[in-house]
Every structure is written in structure tokens, then in C-alpha cells.
Design a protein around this motif. Structure first.
Motif, PDB file in Angstrom:
ATOM      1  N   LYS A  41       5.656  -5.096  11.598  1.00 19.42           N
ATOM      2  CA  LYS A  41       4.733  -3.791  11.501  1.00 19.42           C
ATOM      3  C   LYS A  41       5.803  -2.605  11.714  1.00 19.42           C
ATOM      4  N   HIS A  42       6.630  -2.297  11.018  1.00 22.18           N
ATOM      5  CA  HIS A  42       7.569  -1.297  11.126  1.00 22.18           C
ATOM      6  C   HIS A  42       8.234  -0.653  10.008  1.00 22.18           C
ATOM      7  N   PHE A  43       7.015  -0.064   9.239  1.00 22.59           N
ATOM      8  CA  PHE A  43       7.539   0.621   8.006  1.00 22.59           C
ATOM      9  C   PHE A  43       6.890   1.893   7.719  1.00 22.59           C
ATOM     10  N   GLU A  44       7.284   2.442   6.576  1.00 22.35           N
ATOM     11  CA  GLU A  44       7.050   3.938   6.102  1.00 22.35           C
ATOM     12  C   GLU A  44       6.598   4.026   4.699  1.00 22.35           C
ATOM     13  N   ILE A  45       5.733   4.582   4.202  1.00 19.21           N
ATOM     14  CA  ILE A  45       5.579   4.720   2.669  1.00 19.21           C
ATOM     15  C   ILE A  45       5.710   6.073   2.400  1.00 19.21           C
ATOM     16  N   ARG A  46       6.514   6.487   1.603  1.00 16.18           N
ATOM     17  CA  ARG A  46       6.678   8.031   1.163  1.00 16.18           C
ATOM     18  C   ARG A  46       6.214   7.986  -0.322  1.00 16.18           C
ATOM     19  N   ALA A  47       5.064   8.761  -0.033  1.00 17.18           N
ATOM     20  CA  ALA A  47       4.394   9.040  -1.521  1.00 17.18           C
ATOM     21  C   ALA A  47       5.062  10.006  -2.502  1.00 17.18           C
ATOM     22  N   LEU A  48       5.020   9.462  -3.730  1.00 17.83           N
ATOM     23  CA  LEU A  48       5.610  10.167  -4.711  1.00 17.83           C
ATOM     24  C   LEU A  48       4.791  10.777  -5.753  1.00 17.83           C
ATOM     25  N   TRP A  49       3.645   9.947  -5.924  1.00 21.72           N
ATOM     26  CA  TRP A  49       2.591  10.368  -6.735  1.00 21.72           C
ATOM     27  C   TRP A  49       1.394  10.170  -6.219  1.00 21.72           C
ATOM     28  N   ALA A  50       0.171  11.156  -6.342  1.00 19.00           N
ATOM     29  CA  ALA A  50      -0.978  11.034  -6.251  1.00 19.00           C
ATOM     30  C   ALA A  50      -1.750  10.910  -7.330  1.00 19.00           C
ATOM     31  N   GLN A  51      -2.935   9.890  -7.161  1.00 21.19           N
ATOM     32  CA  GLN A  51      -3.737   9.525  -8.397  1.00 21.19           C
ATOM     33  C   GLN A  51      -4.948   9.644  -7.843  1.00 21.19           C
ATOM     34  N   LEU A 154       2.357  -3.756  -0.731  1.00 25.87           N
ATOM     35  CA  LEU A 154       3.635  -3.546  -0.705  1.00 25.87           C
ATOM     36  C   LEU A 154       4.587  -4.510  -1.763  1.00 25.87           C
ATOM     37  N   TYR A 155       5.542  -4.078  -2.014  1.00 19.85           N
ATOM     38  CA  TYR A 155       6.437  -5.126  -3.211  1.00 19.85           C
ATOM     39  C   TYR A 155       7.954  -5.077  -2.638  1.00 19.85           C
ATOM     40  N   PRO A 156       8.300  -6.299  -2.986  1.00 17.03           N
ATOM     41  CA  PRO A 156       9.824  -6.601  -2.582  1.00 17.03           C
ATOM     42  C   PRO A 156      10.664  -5.684  -3.243  1.00 17.03           C
ATOM     43  N   ASN A 157      10.469  -4.963  -4.211  1.00 20.36           N
ATOM     44  CA  ASN A 157      11.578  -4.089  -4.714  1.00 20.36           C
ATOM     45  C   ASN A 157      11.521  -2.630  -4.371  1.00 20.36           C
ATOM     46  N   GLY A 158      10.790  -2.485  -3.067  1.00 16.67           N
ATOM     47  CA  GLY A 158      10.785  -1.530  -2.304  1.00 16.67           C
ATOM     48  C   GLY A 158       9.710  -0.189  -2.740  1.00 16.67           C
ATOM     49  N   THR A 159       8.672  -0.520  -3.613  1.00 13.85           N
ATOM     50  CA  THR A 159       7.705   0.356  -3.906  1.00 13.85           C
ATOM     51  C   THR A 159       6.127  -0.051  -3.163  1.00 13.85           C
ATOM     52  N   ALA A 160       5.392   0.915  -3.218  1.00 13.79           N
ATOM     53  CA  ALA A 160       4.174   0.639  -2.439  1.00 13.79           C
ATOM     54  C   ALA A 160       3.017   1.429  -3.013  1.00 13.79           C
ATOM     55  N   ARG A 161       1.715   0.808  -3.172  1.00 16.78           N
ATOM     56  CA  ARG A 161       0.634   1.551  -3.622  1.00 16.78           C
ATOM     57  C   ARG A 161      -0.441   1.511  -2.663  1.00 16.78           C
ATOM     58  N   LEU A 162      -0.972   2.874  -2.342  1.00 17.08           N
ATOM     59  CA  LEU A 162      -2.011   2.813  -1.325  1.00 17.08           C
ATOM     60  C   LEU A 162      -3.263   3.274  -2.057  1.00 17.08           C
ATOM     61  N   ASN A 163      -4.347   2.797  -1.599  1.00 16.23           N
ATOM     62  CA  ASN A 163      -5.776   2.950  -1.915  1.00 16.23           C
ATOM     63  C   ASN A 163      -6.623   3.629  -0.841  1.00 16.23           C
ATOM     64  N   ILE A 164      -6.886   4.737  -0.794  1.00 19.97           N
ATOM     65  CA  ILE A 164      -7.565   5.307   0.365  1.00 19.97           C
ATOM     66  C   ILE A 164      -8.975   5.437  -0.108  1.00 19.97           C
ATOM     67  N   SER A 165     -10.183   5.113   0.517  1.00 19.74           N
ATOM     68  CA  SER A 165     -11.466   5.510   0.173  1.00 19.74           C
ATOM     69  C   SER A 165     -12.013   6.145   1.383  1.00 19.74           C
ATOM     70  N   SER A 166     -12.571   7.312   1.335  1.00 18.73           N
ATOM     71  CA  SER A 166     -13.094   8.076   2.653  1.00 18.73           C
ATOM     72  C   SER A 166     -14.694   8.091   2.416  1.00 18.73           C
ATOM     73  N   THR A 167     -15.167   8.342   3.515  1.00 19.61           N
ATOM     74  CA  THR A 167     -16.505   8.493   3.622  1.00 19.61           C
ATOM     75  C   THR A 167     -17.230   9.790   3.106  1.00 19.61           C
ATOM     76  N   HIS A 168     -16.336  10.805   3.092  1.00 19.08           N
ATOM     77  CA  HIS A 168     -16.661  12.142   2.650  1.00 19.08           C
ATOM     78  C   HIS A 168     -15.943  12.637   1.455  1.00 19.08           C
ATOM     79  N   GLN A 175       1.351   6.508  -5.013  1.00 17.20           N
ATOM     80  CA  GLN A 175       2.472   5.710  -5.231  1.00 17.20           C
ATOM     81  C   GLN A 175       3.801   6.009  -4.633  1.00 17.20           C
ATOM     82  N   GLY A 176       4.457   5.217  -4.237  1.00 17.11           N
ATOM     83  CA  GLY A 176       5.729   5.651  -3.377  1.00 17.11           C
ATOM     84  C   GLY A 176       6.584   4.469  -3.124  1.00 17.11           C
ATOM     85  N   ASP A 177       7.644   4.745  -2.194  1.00 15.61           N
ATOM     86  CA  ASP A 177       8.825   4.133  -1.659  1.00 15.61           C
ATOM     87  C   ASP A 177       8.376   3.482  -0.612  1.00 15.61           C
TER      88      ASP A 177
END
Length: 184
Positions: A41-51, A154-168, A175-177
Motif C-alpha cells: 500500500k505504497h503507491f501514487e497515481i499522477r493524473a494526466l487526464w480528467a474525464q 491499477l494496471y501492470p503497465n504502470g497506468t491507472a484509472r480512478l473513478n470518483i463519485s461524490s455526494t455533492h 487516467q494517469g501514471d
């Protein structure tokens, strides 16, 4: 064989070979590096694109030319912005830009307009994905005045995708690294 039949046969063969070679298989080293980052549990995602969720408001902003060059209403380049999602031990923290609509009232602070949270997540689950040797992390966490449901793929090729749902607010995807977290 007639020339037309040969052409069709060669075209089919070529397309089969081309499709088979375009598959992106992860190496064992990439898979083990991902496994280690997630286990520790020691990682970081640096977002490159917001969707953002595309609404009439987002289309109006895009049509007015208010988005960065190369961006559209459904895909905004954020490489120059300071943004992150980090998991360090039992804690998660994020500071990501927000593009979209606020659905419930709340404070409009120009310094905290994005998605910002820090703390220990609730209902944390980490499951492997069957198709691509990746990992899916799901949890809930509260920010200053709203709650978030987060899904990180999280993908083995070093990419990641975040989906964030908010109450407001409307939903956001990023998408990022994926990189190991380093203390600064």
C-alpha cells in the motif's frame, strides 16, 4: 486459386496477425512490481487526464473555448496541474482538479475547489482483475464537507484509472501514471 480469393485470404491472414500482435501482455516483472506496490500500500497515481461527466454546462464551456488546448468536454488534459492520489499504508490522500457541476450546496472556496480528501478509508477492498493481471481498489472516504466513493483500477503497465463519485458533485474519472510513492 483466383486472384480475388488470394487477396481475401491474405487480407484475413494479415488482419488476424495484426490483431494478435497488438495485445498488450504484462511481463512477470511488471506484475510482481504491481503486486508489491499494492501489498505494501505504497503507491501514487499522477493524473494526466480528467474525464468529467459531460453535461450541457460542460459542452457550453468547451464551445466557449475555455478548456486547455487539446481538450474536449469529456477529456481534459491536466498534466501541468499539481494533482495526486496517494495510498501510503492505511491512509489515502488526494488533491485532484474538478470539472463538472455541483449538485448540492456547499462552500465555494477558491483554494479548495477540487476533490480533496485525506484519511483512513472505510470499506476498503482490493481484488485482482481477471482479464489483465491488474488490481481494483474500492473504498469510501469523507472530505471536508462531502463523501466520496473511489474505485482505482491499477494496471501492470504502470497506468491507472480512478473513478470518483461524490455526494455533492457529478462523477469524475481520471487516467494517469502509477508510480511507487517516494517520501519528499
Amino acid at each position: 486459386m483466383k486472384p480475388l480469393q488470394k487477396f481475401i485470404l491474405y487480407s484475413l491472414l494479415l488482419s488476424l496477425v495484426a490483431c494478435a500482435s497488438s495485445q498488450n501482455k504484462a511481463t512477470p516483472e511488471q506484475v510482481s512490481a504491481l503486486e508489491e506496490m499494492v501489498a505494501n500500500k505504497h503507491f501514487e497515481i499522477r493524473a494526466l487526464w480528467a474525464q468529467p461527466l459531460v453535461t450541457q454546462s460542460m459542452n457550453s464551456i468547451a464551445n466557449a473555448g475555455l478548456l486547455p488546448p487539446g481538450s474536449t468536454a469529456n477529456r481534459i488534459e491536466i498534466t501541468g496541474a499539481a494533482n495526486y492520489f496517494k495510498m501510503v499504508g492505511d491512509s489515502v490522500m488526494a488533491d485532484l482538479p474538478f470539472f463538472g457541476e455541483r449538485r448540492m450546496g456547499g462552500s465555494y472556496n477558491q483554494n479548495k475547489g477540487g476533490i480533496v480528501f485525506e484519511g483512513i478509508p472505510r470499506d476498503l477492498t482490493i481484488v485482482p482483475t481477471k482479464k489483465d493481471n491488474g488490481k481494483t481498489i474500492r473504498f469510501s472516504i469523507n472530505g471536508d464537507s462531502e463523501g466520496y466513493q473511489v474505485i482505482a483500477q491499477l494496471y501492470p503497465n504502470g497506468t491507472a484509472r480512478l473513478n470518483i463519485s461524490s455526494t455533492h458533485r457529478t462523477n469524475m474519472w481520471f487516467q494517469g501514471d502509477l508510480v511507487p510513492f517516494k517520501e519528499e
